[in-house]
Design an enzyme around this catalytic site. Structure first.
Site, PDB file in Angstrom:
ATOM      1  CG  HIS A 159      -8.345   0.031  -3.126  1.00 29.07           C
ATOM      2  ND1 HIS A 159      -7.672  -1.132  -2.797  1.00 29.07           N
ATOM      3  CD2 HIS A 159      -8.940   0.455  -1.975  1.00 29.07           C
ATOM      4  CE1 HIS A 159      -7.847  -1.384  -1.517  1.00 29.07           C
ATOM      5  NE2 HIS A 159      -8.598  -0.444  -0.992  1.00 29.07           N
TER       6      HIS A 159
ATOM      7  NE  ARG B 208      -3.935   0.497   1.805  1.00 29.23           N
ATOM      8  CZ  ARG B 208      -5.186   0.578   2.274  1.00 29.23           C
ATOM      9  NH1 ARG B 208      -5.466   1.334   3.317  1.00 29.23           N
ATOM     10  NH2 ARG B 208      -6.161  -0.118   1.703  1.00 29.23           N
TER      11      ARG B 208
ATOM     12  CB  CYS C 222     -14.314   1.363  -0.567  1.00 26.38           C
ATOM     13  SG  CYS C 222     -13.915   3.095  -0.377  1.00 26.38           S
TER      14      CYS C 222
ATOM     15  CG  ASP D 224     -13.776   6.262  -1.429  1.00 26.84           C
ATOM     16  OD1 ASP D 224     -13.609   6.195  -0.195  1.00 26.84           O
ATOM     17  OD2 ASP D 224     -12.831   6.129  -2.239  1.00 26.84           O
TER      18      ASP D 224
ATOM     19  CD  GLN E 168     -12.854  -1.621  -1.130  1.00 23.80           C
ATOM     20  OE1 GLN E 168     -11.987  -1.423  -0.323  1.00 23.80           O
ATOM     21  NE2 GLN E 168     -14.022  -2.144  -0.793  1.00 23.80           N
TER      22      GLN E 168
ATOM     23  NE  ARG F  53     -10.538  -5.180   0.209  1.00 26.13           N
ATOM     24  CZ  ARG F  53      -9.833  -4.157   0.688  1.00 26.13           C
ATOM     25  NH1 ARG F  53     -10.451  -3.143   1.264  1.00 26.13           N
ATOM     26  NH2 ARG F  53      -8.516  -4.115   0.537  1.00 26.13           N
TER      27      ARG F  53
HETATM   28  N1   CP Z   1     -11.279  -0.013   2.024  1.00 26.06           N
HETATM   29  C1   CP Z   1     -10.035  -0.144   2.532  1.00 26.06           C
HETATM   30  O1   CP Z   1      -9.065  -0.336   1.821  1.00 26.06           O
HETATM   31  O2   CP Z   1      -9.991  -0.123   3.895  1.00 26.06           O
HETATM   32  P1   CP Z   1      -8.650   0.138   4.716  1.00 26.06           P
HETATM   33  O3   CP Z   1      -8.112   1.471   4.274  1.00 26.06           O
HETATM   34  O4   CP Z   1      -9.090   0.146   6.162  1.00 26.06           O
HETATM   35  O5   CP Z   1      -7.690  -0.964   4.426  1.00 26.06           O
END
Ligand code: CP
Length: 310
Positions: free
Chosen positions: A132, A105, A268, A228, A135, A297
């Site tokens: 992402h 990330r 999300c 979002d 997601q 997820r």
């Molecule tokens: N939606 C998502 O990626 O959640 P986090 O940022 O908590 O990992």
């Protein structure tokens, strides 16, 4: 670089591979519910390098790897000092000698691209400023569970900023023949090059891409509304200016009344309740699928590992 050996952007994967991944995710989910998990990854490890905060992604990759019999290793960005203590090239080459996959990330998409380029293990994008994909796969699984495997013609309306999540949902829609609509204030649309990347897939799959600057107009014909946060991670400095433009783009009961009666909602997460979505919609579990998507997820990411780690 063979991009199919990684998950850097969803647009690198074929529609068939995406559907296969969703099928695997659904099977892995039912195995866990029946108490019979597959132990495919006994003796395998993944590294997890997170430059940005996370609840869902960091938890589900660790739990998922454990459920499959392998082990996640948390890598501390501060201690590693990427491009300060050590070059990306050397980090990628060393990690490739120890672990079987790398979950990243980060801010810049170029970091996941470089780690994939210089290393010899699969790299999974767990969110960058541009994409992402994990997601979007969990959303795809949620859509298949709701509407069945043939999602052609279903309409996803993303209400908010043309951000990384929007880019990956657009790619998913293009691959699976769904219609993708972005409803955002003028000036917050997705980048032209991101849209152009997906247009050939929309053409091939029969899906359609649309943009509206009026959310009321956008929700007509929606099968699902996607929400979002208005301010993505790393954009905190733009909060005051951005928020004022987005106020009419809140998902609330009034907006929902303008959507078809069967229309669902998802997010999300994390959500800023009272900003992009109201408490009333978040807590209406008849229509809000965000917790199903959060559960998925776990299984969608296990399915990604299943596809990429050998
Ligand atoms: N939606 C998502 O990626 O959640 P986090 O940022 O908590 O990992």
């Amino acid at each position: 670089m063979d991009r199919s050996k990684h998950l850097l952007r969803l647009c690198d994967w074929s529609g068939n591979r995406i559907i296969d991944t969703i099928r695997i995710a659904i099977r892995l989910k039912s195995e866990i519910r029946e108490g019979k998990p597959s132990c495919r990854f006994a003796g395998k490890t993944i590294g997890m390098f997170f430059e940005k905060p996370s609840l869902r992604t960091i938890t589900t990759f660790q739990v998922g790897m454990h459920q499959l019999g392998g082990m996640p290793v948390l890598l501390d960005p501060k201690s590693i000092g990427i491009n300060q203590r050590e070059s990306v090239k050397d980090i990628a080459r060393c990690l490739s000698r120890w672990i079987d996959g790398l979950v990243v990330r980060c801010f810049e998409q170029s970091l996941v691209e470089q780690l994939a380029e210089y290393g010899s293990i699969p790299v999974i994008n767990a969110l960058s400023d541009e994409y992402h994909p994990c997601q979007a796969l969990a959303f795809g699984q949620t859509m298949v569970e709701q509407f069945g495997e043939d999602l052609r013609g279903k309409t996803v309306v993303f209400i908010g900023d043309g951000n990384n999540v929007a880019n990956s949902l657009m790619a998913l829609s293009a691959k699976l023949g769904m219609n993708f609509t972005l409803a955002c204030p003028k000036g917050y649309e997705q980048k032209k090059e991101e849209i152009e990347l997906c247009l050939p897939d929309f053409k091939k799959s029969g899906g359609e891409y649309r943009v509206f600057n009026d959310p009321k107009e956008a929700v007509a014909g929606a099968d699902i509304l996607y929400s979002d946060v208005w301010i993505s991670m790393g954009q905190e400095g733009q909060k005051n200016e951005k928020q004022s433009h987005f106020v009419p783009f809140q998902i609330n009961d009034e907006l929902l009344k303008l959507a078809p009666s069967h229309c669902k909602v998802t997010h999300c997460l994390p959500a800023n309740r009272g900003e992009e979505i109201t408490d009333s919609v978040m807590d209406n579990l008849q229509i809000n699928l965000c917790y199903e998507e959060a559960e998925n997820r776990l299984h969608a990411q296990k399915a990604v590992l299943w596809q990429l780690l050998h």
